[in-house]
Structure formats: structure tokens, C-alpha cells
Design an enzyme around this catalytic site. Structure first.
Site, PDB file in Angstrom:
ATOM      1  N   LEU A   1       0.828  -1.198   0.000  1.00 14.77           N
ATOM      2  CA  LEU A   1       0.000   0.000   0.000  1.00 14.77           C
ATOM      3  C   LEU A   1       0.861   1.245   0.000  1.00 14.77           C
ATOM      4  O   LEU A   1       1.826   1.346   0.769  1.00 14.77           O
ATOM      5  CB  LEU A   1      -0.897   0.017   1.235  1.00 14.77           C
ATOM      6  CG  LEU A   1      -1.550   1.367   1.588  1.00 14.77           C
ATOM      7  CD1 LEU A   1      -2.584   1.761   0.541  1.00 14.77           C
ATOM      8  CD2 LEU A   1      -2.167   1.330   2.979  1.00 14.77           C
ATOM      9  N   SER A   2       0.509   2.232  -0.820  1.00 15.90           N
ATOM     10  CA  SER A   2       1.098   3.558  -0.779  1.00 15.90           C
ATOM     11  C   SER A   2       2.612   3.483  -0.964  1.00 15.90           C
ATOM     12  O   SER A   2       3.077   3.065  -2.018  1.00 15.90           O
ATOM     13  CB  SER A   2       0.706   4.239   0.539  1.00 15.90           C
ATOM     14  OG  SER A   2       1.014   5.606   0.519  1.00 15.90           O
ATOM     15  N   ALA A   3       3.414   3.868   0.049  1.00 11.91           N
ATOM     16  CA  ALA A   3       4.862   3.706  -0.074  1.00 11.91           C
ATOM     17  C   ALA A   3       5.213   2.242  -0.262  1.00 11.91           C
ATOM     18  O   ALA A   3       6.174   1.900  -0.966  1.00 11.91           O
ATOM     19  CB  ALA A   3       5.568   4.271   1.152  1.00 11.91           C
TER      20      ALA A   3
END
Length: 406
Positions: free
Chosen positions: A153-155
Site C-alpha cells: 500500500l502507498s509507499a
């Protein structure tokens, strides 16, 4: 994907915060952990100084697949395990889970450093640490080296892009959730531009960045799934298009989908990009009405998983279930439903809990019970446990079609 603080600044800040915490008095006891995670040390030289945890379901086949999971900024391996739904899916499908965890000494916000070349290149930094975790899982847990997957997720999604590009010889497939294309940024300033408003390159330019990550590689490239909330203002939806352009070009495919459909209880738009033999090399899933986070669908149904009791876990669709299906580790929960053509009278079908049908506007609730819009057929209690398939025909008129919807 909050502020990606570099290592030196993060280390100094952590020191100040630690001293302040000691002076302020005793630290409250942490809440009891949910999913059982086993910490692993000595898994390699660990040049990126990451932490490794393993979750082993109660029942595993011989030579199980392994899925590497990469949390988002401000999160931990434990938080990601407790809320993403991955352990629930692993128990159903029988695969080993490896959770990589960032340390605050590397990045104050605990973001994986996907934007630093020291950590995003083959053979060095955090990317190499993740690769060493896979090697340890194969050697110590008997995992199948031919079935290694990664999601984040995300980073963690951005770092998923990194390891897919840097180690195509290790990972068979990956799923990028609210992430960015590989080599989109090489410092903090460009990381922000990459996230929002996004970076626009041609498919050929994006593909070349992937090929440059491992120039000697001539084998098959990993298959890639993209998940993106259509109201995400942290990592904007444009990144889903750039990821699609990058990986379809790597696979030599057109950026035009070969099939478009809807999946899940919230009618997520599902796009497939298939090779000549029908293999779906890239897919894009555009989740309606959510912002930045991992889509989850709390409940005990066969296509449900996860919980929303923490930040960045959004009630919509069990993305972990569908990701495992894309990896080939479990059934996807039913074939996607083709959307109706404009004015052609084709019926559309949705399967989901009564809670999701009401939230999506396909049903209403009264007195604790649920009713299909239009037909007013009774659907039972209004909760996340009762599941039905609804058919819409004509538009706005829904009937219960359990077992009969085409």
C-alpha cells in the site's frame, strides 16, 4: 504516503523524540497483537536495515507460495497484518506471508524509501533486503521459489513497483495499491510531484525505466495488478494510468483494455490487458468512492476480509481476495460481471452483503431488514453477513437473482 523523510534527518528526529518520551514518564502498554507474527533475524546482510516477520497459517501445503506484504507510511507489519485481510486469505488459499517492516531510523514516517536510488536499485538497500527475505522464506520455510508474489500500500505499493522491476527473476506477479510507477522519483521533491499531480511519461519511456532496472534480464516480466481509489488525493488516480502504461508497454501490450467489467460489492471497475494467449498480464481496478488506503470488506463471506479499525483501511471491496485471485492462488470470487451496454437492455449483476447493496444504492433498509430497490423483494437482515446477488433490469429495478444471474 505521508512525508518521505530521508534517513539522516529521520535519525536525528527519532533521537529527540526518544529523549522526550523518556522524560515524560512511562509508556502505556501496547494493545495486544491480533494476527500472530514471528520476527525473523539473520535473514541476510540486510543492507536496507528492514525488519522481517512471517505469518504461517495453521495449514500449509508442501512448498507453499509466498506473498511479501509491504505496509504504508506510519504503519507497521502488525497493523498491516491485522487489517489488510491478507492473513484471512492466506488461511483459505494456503500461502506463506512475509511482512517487511520499515524502521523509524530509516524514515521517520516509516515509509519505505522508494524514492531513493540507494534503496530502489537491484542489489542494494531496502530492495535487496526484501529480496533476502524471499530467499530466507524459500530456504527456511520450504516456500516455492517459482511462486513468489508481492503487494503493498502507498509507499509499500511504490516499493512493490521497485522490487518487481529490480527482481523480475524473483517475483512472478505483484499488486500495487495506491502506488506509483517504478523510477518515478529520485529524491524527496520529485516524490511529492510523483504522488500528486503525477508524472506523465510515454509508455515507452516508462517501460525503459523498468528494463534499465535489470538490463540483463531476458525472461518473462512479472504480471501486475493496480488498485486505485478514485477519490485519492494523496496518490492521485493518474498514477493508475501511468502504472498501466508502464507495465503494458513492458509486456508489449496496448494500453487499451481487452476486457472491462465490474467486480465486488461496490462495482469496482476492472480492466484487463491480455496477451495473445489470453493471459492477463496487467489489470487495473478503480475503486469508486474511496480515498487513500487499502480496500477491505469486513465479514466472513468467501470474498470478504480485513477490518476498518485503523487508518488507511477503507470499507469497499476485499482487495486482498482479488489480488490472491490475480496471483492464481485462489478463485477470484466469481467471474467479473460485464457492464451493460448503453441502452442495450443487458442485465447487470452484483454479489455482495446486504450492507454493501444498501450503501451502493441497490437496496433500502427499514426496521433492521433489507429490501431490493424496485422489486421490494425481501433480502433478510441488514448486516455484512447476509449475501445476495442482485440483477438490475431495467435500470434502477433490482431483483434477487441468487444462482440465476448470468
Amino acid at each position: 504516503m505521508p512525508f518521505p523523510v530521508p534517513r539522516l534527518r529521520a535519525a536525528l528526529t527519532v533521537l529527540v523524540m526518544t529523549v522526550a518520551a523518556v522524560l515524560s514518564g512511562p509508556v502505556p502498554a501496547a494493545r495486544a497483537a491480533g494476527v500472530a507474527l514471528t520476527p525473523v533475524t539473520g535473514f541476510g546482510s540486510n543492507p536496507g536495515q528492514l525488519a522481517m516477520y512471517v505469518h504461517r497459517p495453521a495449514s500449509l501445503p508442501a512448498s507453499p507460495p509466498v506473498v511479501v506484504a509491504l505496509h504504508g507510511c506510519t504503519q507497521s507489519a502488525q497493523v498491516y497484518a491485522d487489517h489488510s485481510g491478507l492473513p484471512q486469505v492466506a488461511a483459505r488459499a494456503g500461502f506463506l506471508l512475509v511482512f517487511a517492516e520499515q524502521r523509524a531510523s530509516n524514515n521517520l514516517n516509516k515509509c519505505f524509501n522508494w524514492f531513493q536510488t540507494a534503496d530502489s536499485r537491484r542489489g542494494q538497500g531496502e530492495a535487496a533486503s526484501i529480496r533476502q527475505m524471499v530467499a530466507h522464506a524459500v530456504a527456511s520455510y520450504g516456500a516455492d521459489p517459482r511462486r513468489v508474489y508481492v503487494t503493498g500500500l502507498s509507499a509499500g505499493g511504490a516499493m512493490t513497483s521497485v522490487v518487481l522491476a529490480a527482481y523480475p527473476d524473483v517475483f512472478t506477479a505483484g499488486a500495487v495499491v495506491a502506488g506509483v510507477p517504478y523510477d518515478c522519483a529520485r529524491d524527496v521533491a520529485s516524490a511529492y510531484s510523483c504522488m500528486n499531480p503525477g508524472v506523465d511519461l510515454s509508455p515507452a519511456q516508462w517501460a525503459q525505466r523498468v528494463r534499465d532496472a535489470h538490463p540483463a534480464w531476458t525472461g518473462p516480466w512479472p504480471r501486475v495488478a493496480v488498485w486505485q481509489g478514485d477519490r485519492d488525493t494523496t496518490v492521485v488516480p493518474r498514477n493508475a494510468d501511468e502504472l498501466r502504461d508502464q507495465w503494458t508497454a513492458v509486456h508489449g501490450l496496448s494500453p487499451q483494455p481487452t476486457r472491462t467489467s465490474v467486480i465486488g460489492p461496490d462495482s469496482t471497475r476492472h480492466e484487463e490487458y491480455a496477451a495473445a494467449d489470453g493471459t492477463v498480464a496487467v489489470e487495473v481496478n478503480r475503486v469508486p468512492a474511496i480515498g487513500h488506503g487499502t480496500p477491505v470488506d469486513p465479514g466472513t463471506g468467501p470474498a470478504q476480509c480485513g477490518s476498518t479499525a485503523a487508518a488507511y483501511f477503507l470499507d469497499s471491496i476485499c482487495s486482498s481476495h482479488w489480488i490472491a485471485g490475480f496471483f492464481g492462488l485462489t478463485e477470484s470470487g466469481g467471474d467479473p460481471t460485464p457492464p451493460p451496454g448503453p441502452g442495450d437492455g443487458t442485465a447487470s449483476c452484483w454479489t455482495g452483503s446486504n450492507h454493501h447493496h444498501v450503501r451502493a444504492g441497490r437496496a433500502t433498509t427499514s426496521g433492521g431488514y433489507t429490501w431490493a430497490k424496485g422489486s421490494q423483494q425481501g433480502m433478510g437482515l441488514y448486516n455484512t453477513f447476509v449475501t445476495h446477488t442482485l440483477k438490475e433490469s431495467p435500470a434502477g429495478y433490482f431483483t434477487v437473482a441468487d444462482g440465476t444471474c448470468p
